[in-house]
Write a protein that holds these residues in place. Structure first.
Motif, short mmCIF file in Angstrom:
data_model
loop_
_atom_site.label_atom_id
_atom_site.label_comp_id
_atom_site.label_asym_id
_atom_site.label_seq_id
_atom_site.Cartn_x
_atom_site.Cartn_y
_atom_site.Cartn_z
N GLN A 237 -13.83 -0.19 12.11
CA GLN A 237 -13.32 0.23 13.06
C GLN A 237 -12.66 1.41 12.88
N GLY B 49 -12.82 13.12 20.46
CA GLY B 49 -13.67 12.63 19.44
C GLY B 49 -14.39 11.33 19.62
N CYS B 50 -13.73 10.32 20.12
CA CYS B 50 -14.28 9.01 20.43
C CYS B 50 -15.36 9.11 21.34
N ALA C 36 -13.80 10.95 14.44
CA ALA C 36 -13.33 11.34 15.73
C ALA C 36 -12.33 12.07 15.57
N GLN D 191 -10.78 21.45 18.76
CA GLN D 191 -9.66 21.98 19.23
C GLN D 191 -9.17 23.36 18.43
N ARG E 9 -5.58 13.86 22.49
CA ARG E 9 -6.60 14.58 22.94
C ARG E 9 -7.76 14.59 22.06
N ALA E 10 -7.59 14.96 20.65
CA ALA E 10 -8.67 15.00 19.86
C ALA E 10 -9.23 13.61 19.59
N LEU E 11 -8.35 12.61 19.62
CA LEU E 11 -8.90 11.34 19.45
C LEU E 11 -9.96 10.94 20.59
N LEU F 29 -3.57 6.56 10.82
CA LEU F 29 -4.40 5.62 11.14
C LEU F 29 -4.68 4.58 10.08
N GLU G 224 -6.30 1.88 20.40
CA GLU G 224 -5.74 1.37 19.00
C GLU G 224 -5.26 2.55 18.40
N ALA G 225 -6.16 3.51 18.02
CA ALA G 225 -5.81 4.41 17.43
C ALA G 225 -4.55 5.20 18.14
N GLN H 207 -11.40 0.57 23.56
CA GLN H 207 -10.36 -0.17 22.77
C GLN H 207 -9.80 0.48 21.24
N SER H 208 -10.85 0.95 20.65
CA SER H 208 -10.80 1.55 19.43
C SER H 208 -9.80 2.71 19.53
N CYS H 209 -10.17 3.51 20.51
CA CYS H 209 -9.39 4.70 20.81
C CYS H 209 -8.05 4.43 21.24
N GLN I 174 -18.48 10.53 20.01
CA GLN I 174 -19.06 9.60 19.34
C GLN I 174 -19.85 8.40 20.18
N LYS J 15 -1.44 3.70 17.08
CA LYS J 15 -1.04 4.16 15.77
C LYS J 15 -0.32 5.48 15.64
N LEU J 16 -0.77 6.37 16.48
CA LEU J 16 -0.29 7.87 16.20
C LEU J 16 1.20 7.58 16.72
#
Lengths: 198, 198, 198, 198
Positions: free
Chosen positions: D156, C167-168, D163, D171, C162-164, D195, C190-191, C186-188, C171, C194-195
DNA sequence: AATGAATGAGTATTCATTCAT
DNA sequence: GATGAATGAATACTCATTCAT
């Protein structure tokens, strides 16, 4: 007619509710909603029976002052001697802490308005006239009984008596002490006696 | 200091404006705008000097009652005999139709509030105490002079005198007749004399 | 009942108007008049349905956050695989430039208030909890499918997701470029992958 | 010059006072009087140094974000390895519960405004760019050290890192629990590591 | 440079009154 | 008859801004 009667009852119900609300809150602090709540009717009903808030309050003043007068008149009528009538008059003016507080709070509101608005003043004048008639009756009887000097002018003394009663009850109201009610009653009665030379 | 003085002057200016506005309109009908207009300042200034409308009015009551007392006290102090002091007291209470009307209109508003709000009641109580002290002074001097019975209780009589004065002036106010002012003054004075047994 | 329904509809109408007005203006810049105008009702109506401006805004935050959650929840529920649910979650969080802008403008206002006022914080906490439940559901399913490591803690990862997202989107909002919305989505995504180690 | 210097000092004093006041109250709840009080100057002084309330706040945002960046930059510069720089970056972003709370409260207010007003957005963009430069530096060093995959795009990843930091700190702020600050810091750091594939 | 008195535009809120149902 | 939803005028109060000192 039933219709009329029912209608009159509801008017009285609203007036009484207005009296309660007004006694609790001040003249302007009272809202039609509060009056409606006290009367347990909807807000619209108040406007159905009265043209405006002002109309409710004008009618309330009439209703209140005539009711007060009738009670005082009744109490005085039941007595036969001037002394008895006088005590009855004072006694019914100083009816009880609760009732005096409720009435004088509202009455002060009305007097404040009456000092600026003729319609209220006229209603109050009728009340004063009625009060004067009571005092005059007592005074004349006193003169007949030989207790009161025949030189005493009813025209002048009667208003003085009411001034004392109102002045004393206002003073008592300002003390906010139920216990002093009786003290003020006695003091008022003695003062009235002095005015009558009894 | 100049700064402080200026500030105090403006406060007084606003209070006097509030008195005028209040006398014309009722307590709640008066708006801060009216007060500002009377004081010929902007609306914001009133709030700059007083925290709230209520604060203006509370302070006005204090200012008014202490001013009335001072005038009455002054008038009485200038006389040397009990009779002179009494006449001076009544005379300064019945100062003039204009001033009495202006004051009693506002005073009735305040009494109505005082009957519900302790803060106003306390201010009024101080006024009553001051009035009582005047009557007491007169009464005691009268006793010293031998004009007034030594058995008369100042504690009881003093409030009766104020009750009469207020009661009579309220009655006069309700007549809305400047011409009757003098009549009520005389009537009041006579009544007070009877209370004192003069 | 009809009466109740009507009332509820109007409340919703006002809330939606408040949302629009709030999105355009800031939290404090918005006036009840603007809200009333957006809702095409009179100013008084807003106060008839809500006790105060604050009450409108509190209820708006509840309404908005629960609506967002429901949409995200719905979107996720329709997918069967973890990958599908994840894409659906991100997709419904990044719903469209217009809607995201409208919501996040208002949401930032609310977060600013929530940072100082507990009542707002509590509402936001419920929203966070709901978001966490969505992420947790996806993560657990991913573990069941063998796509996500069984060692990954949902408790820690869900808030990170949720932070991502927040945050995204904040931004993106700051770029003021609708065209970049898809890029950030897309960036979100992908991030987030990764998490989750996908 | 002395004059200039003195002037600059007072400006800073006012800005810091504005920061304190703003952190305590919200953006609109803050008054120039509060700022003046915090700065222990008179209200007029604020207007003497700043054209308007808006000007104070715009300048405050610039001052705050550049100060934050400088501190983060400084902390990162002191470390030599990518891992050290990363920890330093996160560590200086999560500086302390008190400072983070004070800043993020104000920052959320600014973001809310920035979402509507370009001038704020531009200032924030500079902040974002600075943050990106820090992340990029760390990432590139990591790649040079062989710790970070050479395929990772700084363009990226850097925004994703910010973010996460902002998302996590918001949070945390919403939890209103100082004790959780460290937990969120660790969680954020781990997420950033993922990341970067560390 | 600094002060704080003065201004007045702007806003939330209250409430009597109206009126469709 | 009765209801209560809707209206909008009215008002206390706040506060950024100005300006004389």
């Amino acid at each position: 007619m039933v219709r009329y009667k029912k209608s009159e009852e509801k008017r009285k119900q609203i007036l009484y509710a207005a009296f309660q609300a007004l006694s609790g809150q001040g003249y302007d602090a009272v809202t039609l909603q509060m009056i409606a709540d006290h009367a347990q009717v909807s807000k619209g009903v108040v406007h159905y029976y009265f043209a405006s808030k002002e109309a409710v309050l004008i009618e309330l003043l009439e209703w209140l002052t005539s009711r007060i007068y009738l009670k005082e008149h009744e109490a005085v009528r039941e007595q036969e001697t001037a002394a008895g009538k006088l005590a009855a008059y004072i006694g019914s003016a100083f009816v009880s802490p609760e009732k005096n507080r409720a009435f004088y709070r509202v009455y002060l509101d009305f007097l404040a308005r009456a000092s600026r608005i003729p319609a209220y003043r006229e209603i109050n004048q009728r009340f004063y006239d009625n009060c004067t008639s009571i005092s005059t009756e007592i005074l004349l009887l006193g003169q007949k009984e030989g207790m009161v000097s025949p030189h005493l002018s009813a025209e002048q003394t009667a208003p003085q008596i009411r001034a004392l009663i109102d002045g004393c009850l206002i003073q008592w109201l300002m003390t906010d002490e139920d216990a002093l009610h009786e003290t003020y009653r006695q003091s008022c009665e003695e003062a009235v006696r002095k005015l009558l030379g009894i």
